[in-house]
Design an enzyme around this catalytic site. Sequence first.
Site, short mmCIF file in Angstrom:
data_model
loop_
_atom_site.label_atom_id
_atom_site.label_comp_id
_atom_site.label_asym_id
_atom_site.label_seq_id
_atom_site.Cartn_x
_atom_site.Cartn_y
_atom_site.Cartn_z
N GLY A 10 20.95 -48.12 5.68
CA GLY A 10 22.02 -48.59 4.78
C GLY A 10 22.47 -50.01 5.04
CG PHE A 13 17.24 -55.85 -0.64
CD1 PHE A 13 18.28 -56.40 -1.39
CD2 PHE A 13 16.02 -55.60 -1.27
CE1 PHE A 13 18.10 -56.71 -2.74
CE2 PHE A 13 15.84 -55.90 -2.61
CZ PHE A 13 16.88 -56.44 -3.35
CB ILE A 14 17.30 -51.05 -1.56
CG1 ILE A 14 16.17 -52.03 -1.92
CG2 ILE A 14 17.62 -50.16 -2.77
CD1 ILE A 14 14.87 -51.37 -2.33
N GLY A 15 19.54 -50.47 0.68
CA GLY A 15 20.50 -49.51 1.22
C GLY A 15 21.94 -50.01 1.09
CB THR A 125 6.91 -48.56 -2.29
OG1 THR A 125 6.34 -49.69 -2.93
CG2 THR A 125 5.90 -48.05 -1.27
CG ASP A 126 5.45 -50.56 -7.24
OD1 ASP A 126 5.50 -50.98 -6.06
OD2 ASP A 126 5.58 -51.33 -8.22
CD GLU A 127 3.72 -53.04 -1.76
OE1 GLU A 127 2.90 -52.97 -0.84
OE2 GLU A 127 4.50 -53.98 -1.91
CE1 TYR A 149 6.85 -50.71 3.20
CE2 TYR A 149 5.55 -51.40 1.29
CZ TYR A 149 6.71 -50.86 1.83
OH TYR A 149 7.73 -50.45 0.99
CE LYS A 153 8.29 -46.45 1.91
NZ LYS A 153 9.63 -46.18 2.50
CG ASN A 179 14.54 -52.76 -5.74
OD1 ASN A 179 15.58 -52.16 -5.59
ND2 ASN A 179 13.46 -52.15 -6.22
P1 NAD Z 1 14.94 -53.77 4.39
O1 NAD Z 1 13.91 -54.20 5.35
O2 NAD Z 1 15.85 -54.79 3.79
O3 NAD Z 1 15.87 -52.65 5.05
C1 NAD Z 1 15.38 -51.67 5.92
C2 NAD Z 1 16.56 -51.16 6.75
O4 NAD Z 1 16.09 -50.10 7.58
C3 NAD Z 1 17.16 -52.21 7.68
O5 NAD Z 1 18.56 -52.18 7.63
C4 NAD Z 1 16.66 -51.80 9.07
O6 NAD Z 1 17.53 -52.18 10.12
C5 NAD Z 1 16.57 -50.29 8.91
N1 NAD Z 1 15.60 -49.67 9.83
C6 NAD Z 1 14.32 -50.08 10.09
N2 NAD Z 1 13.76 -49.26 11.00
C7 NAD Z 1 14.69 -48.31 11.31
C8 NAD Z 1 14.69 -47.18 12.17
N3 NAD Z 1 13.61 -46.87 12.92
N4 NAD Z 1 15.81 -46.42 12.24
C9 NAD Z 1 16.90 -46.74 11.51
N5 NAD Z 1 16.97 -47.80 10.69
C10 NAD Z 1 15.87 -48.58 10.58
O7 NAD Z 1 14.17 -52.97 3.26
P2 NAD Z 1 14.52 -52.73 1.72
O8 NAD Z 1 13.82 -53.74 0.91
O9 NAD Z 1 15.96 -52.52 1.58
O10 NAD Z 1 13.75 -51.35 1.50
C11 NAD Z 1 14.41 -50.10 1.67
C12 NAD Z 1 13.44 -48.99 1.35
O11 NAD Z 1 12.99 -49.12 0.02
C13 NAD Z 1 12.19 -48.99 2.21
O12 NAD Z 1 11.87 -47.66 2.51
C14 NAD Z 1 11.11 -49.61 1.32
O13 NAD Z 1 9.85 -49.08 1.64
C15 NAD Z 1 11.57 -49.16 -0.04
N6 NAD Z 1 11.22 -50.03 -1.18
C16 NAD Z 1 11.59 -51.33 -1.20
C17 NAD Z 1 11.33 -52.10 -2.33
C18 NAD Z 1 11.74 -53.56 -2.42
O14 NAD Z 1 11.38 -54.22 -3.39
N7 NAD Z 1 12.47 -54.10 -1.48
C19 NAD Z 1 10.67 -51.53 -3.43
C20 NAD Z 1 10.28 -50.19 -3.35
C21 NAD Z 1 10.58 -49.44 -2.23
O1 DAU Z 2 6.34 -53.04 -4.93
C1 DAU Z 2 7.37 -52.63 -4.06
C2 DAU Z 2 7.29 -53.40 -2.78
O2 DAU Z 2 7.76 -54.71 -3.06
C3 DAU Z 2 8.09 -52.79 -1.64
O3 DAU Z 2 7.54 -51.54 -1.33
C4 DAU Z 2 8.08 -53.70 -0.40
O4 DAU Z 2 8.93 -53.17 0.60
C5 DAU Z 2 8.58 -55.06 -0.82
O5 DAU Z 2 8.49 -55.94 0.29
C6 DAU Z 2 7.76 -55.61 -1.98
O6 DAU Z 2 6.41 -55.89 -1.57
P1 DAU Z 2 5.62 -57.21 -2.04
O7 DAU Z 2 4.53 -57.45 -1.09
O8 DAU Z 2 5.28 -57.13 -3.48
O9 DAU Z 2 6.81 -58.28 -1.88
P2 DAU Z 2 6.83 -59.78 -1.31
O10 DAU Z 2 8.18 -60.33 -1.67
O11 DAU Z 2 6.39 -59.86 0.09
O12 DAU Z 2 5.76 -60.50 -2.23
C7 DAU Z 2 5.84 -60.52 -3.64
C8 DAU Z 2 4.64 -61.26 -4.16
O13 DAU Z 2 4.75 -62.64 -3.83
C9 DAU Z 2 3.33 -60.79 -3.57
O14 DAU Z 2 2.30 -60.85 -4.55
C10 DAU Z 2 3.04 -61.80 -2.46
C11 DAU Z 2 3.65 -63.08 -3.02
N1 DAU Z 2 4.19 -64.02 -1.99
C12 DAU Z 2 5.13 -63.54 -1.13
C13 DAU Z 2 5.67 -64.37 -0.17
C14 DAU Z 2 6.70 -63.85 0.80
C15 DAU Z 2 3.77 -65.34 -1.94
O15 DAU Z 2 2.92 -65.78 -2.76
N2 DAU Z 2 4.29 -66.16 -0.98
C16 DAU Z 2 5.22 -65.74 -0.10
O16 DAU Z 2 5.66 -66.53 0.76
#
Ligand code: NAD
Ligand code: DAU
Length: 336
Positions: A10, A13-15, A125-127, A149, A153, A179
């Site tokens: 929590g 970012f999303i939490g 995640t959609d990944e 990663y 997941k 997101n």
């Molecule tokens: P983030 O890295 O910003 O947050 C992750 C949080 O989890 C952090 O606060 C971290 O301290 C905590 N954490 C990590 N390891 C832990 C552990 N062992 N025990 C307790 N806490 C721990 O990530 P986010 O972008 O907020 O993503 C949150 C979730 O959503 C993840 O599961 C990610 O896979 C999923 N997700 C993210 C995106 C995106 O675009 N950011 C998209 C789809 C799914």
């Molecule tokens: O699709 C959902 C996923 O989105 C989540 O599951 C992951 O937690 C989240 O990190 C995110 O993954 P991506 O790999 O898509 O996100 P990222 O922001 O790292 O990269 C987005 C795109 O931009 C990807 O195609 C890689 C590119 N990129 C990223 C960085 C950081 C660059 O070209 N340069 C960069 O410096």
Amino acid sequence: MGKKILVTGGAGFIGSNFVRLLLKEPQIEKIRILDKLTYSGSVENLENVLDNPKVSFIQGDIIDFNVSAKAISNMNWVVNFAAESHVDRSLFDPSPFMATNVEGVRVLLELSRKHKIEKFLQVSTDEVYGSIIKYAADESTPLKPSSPYSASKAAADMLCNAYFVSYNVPVIIARSSNNYGPYQYPEKLIPRFVSLTLRKDKLPLFGNGKNIRDWLYVEDNCKALLLLLQKGILGEIYNIGASELHQNIEITKSMLDILNKPYDLITHVKDRLGHDKRYCINWEKIEKLGWKPQAKFIEKFTKTINWYKKREKWLNKKTEEAEEFYSQKSSNYKVK
Ligand code: NAD
Ligand code: DAU
């Protein structure tokens, strides 16, 4: 009666955005946050939240059975955001990804079974579908993860299904697309590039920059997740997307336009290993439950960029840490 909810991860970012949404929801009586506070988590993300009497915070690791047991006790619902979330870091060292994203989920599932939790929402995640070159992946599309990663997941999704089938743990899986919004750690594309632009540094676009992601405003994602807790069918998987498919180069140029900076800051660098070309999901299933993304992309994208711009000092501090990873390690992936 109101619901008591455990939000793991929590402080990320999303939490942290999700906890803010929960505070507006009368149905929620109590929010307990469990977060390890890794490099990407921070109590700063919970500004104006932790002083609310409904909220309590435990710093701890989901893998730690005793800590997680304490956190889960007396809760009705669990939402698991806790994860190692950055693809580039997983390519450098997969081990913490397997620990938190797989073993951590097993611990939470085991405890949910023991404590008879009413709903366990796994934030996936959609990944997990891998690169989708044509069309859109629906929830029955086979999983083909490309990075450590996304493999971790996908493994967690499988575990969730196994706990549902074998032990009736009331699991729901949400697979969200990329997101964007406030409180994201600046290792990810949008906050990283805003920060580097403000510092007048070059923007390292991986490969040709034509990779496509589906950009979902974080508030829309959080609303979808809450709806799944309220109305989702146990044992089911739900994709959450926005159908806002944009190439990275387009995202970068729009960001530069908003900040009124020149395109020559863009520099093409070596591609990410196994870089997925395109993500695209079909989210009709959650639409049938009554959800639709509300955000108008350019409006919320502009708002997001301005949010980071206004917090330049905070952003700079985080960027120093984030760039240390990129400068030392990412160009030289090690196999462990
Ligand atoms: P983030 O890295 O910003 O947050 C992750 C949080 O989890 C952090 O606060 C971290 O301290 C905590 N954490 C990590 N390891 C832990 C552990 N062992 N025990 C307790 N806490 C721990 O990530 P986010 O972008 O907020 O993503 C949150 C979730 O959503 C993840 O599961 C990610 O896979 C999923 N997700 C993210 C995106 C995106 O675009 N950011 C998209 C789809 C799914
Ligand atoms: O699709 C959902 C996923 O989105 C989540 O599951 C992951 O937690 C989240 O990190 C995110 O993954 P991506 O790999 O898509 O996100 P990222 O922001 O790292 O990269 C987005 C795109 O931009 C990807 O195609 C890689 C590119 N990129 C990223 C960085 C950081 C660059 O070209 N340069 C960069 O410096």
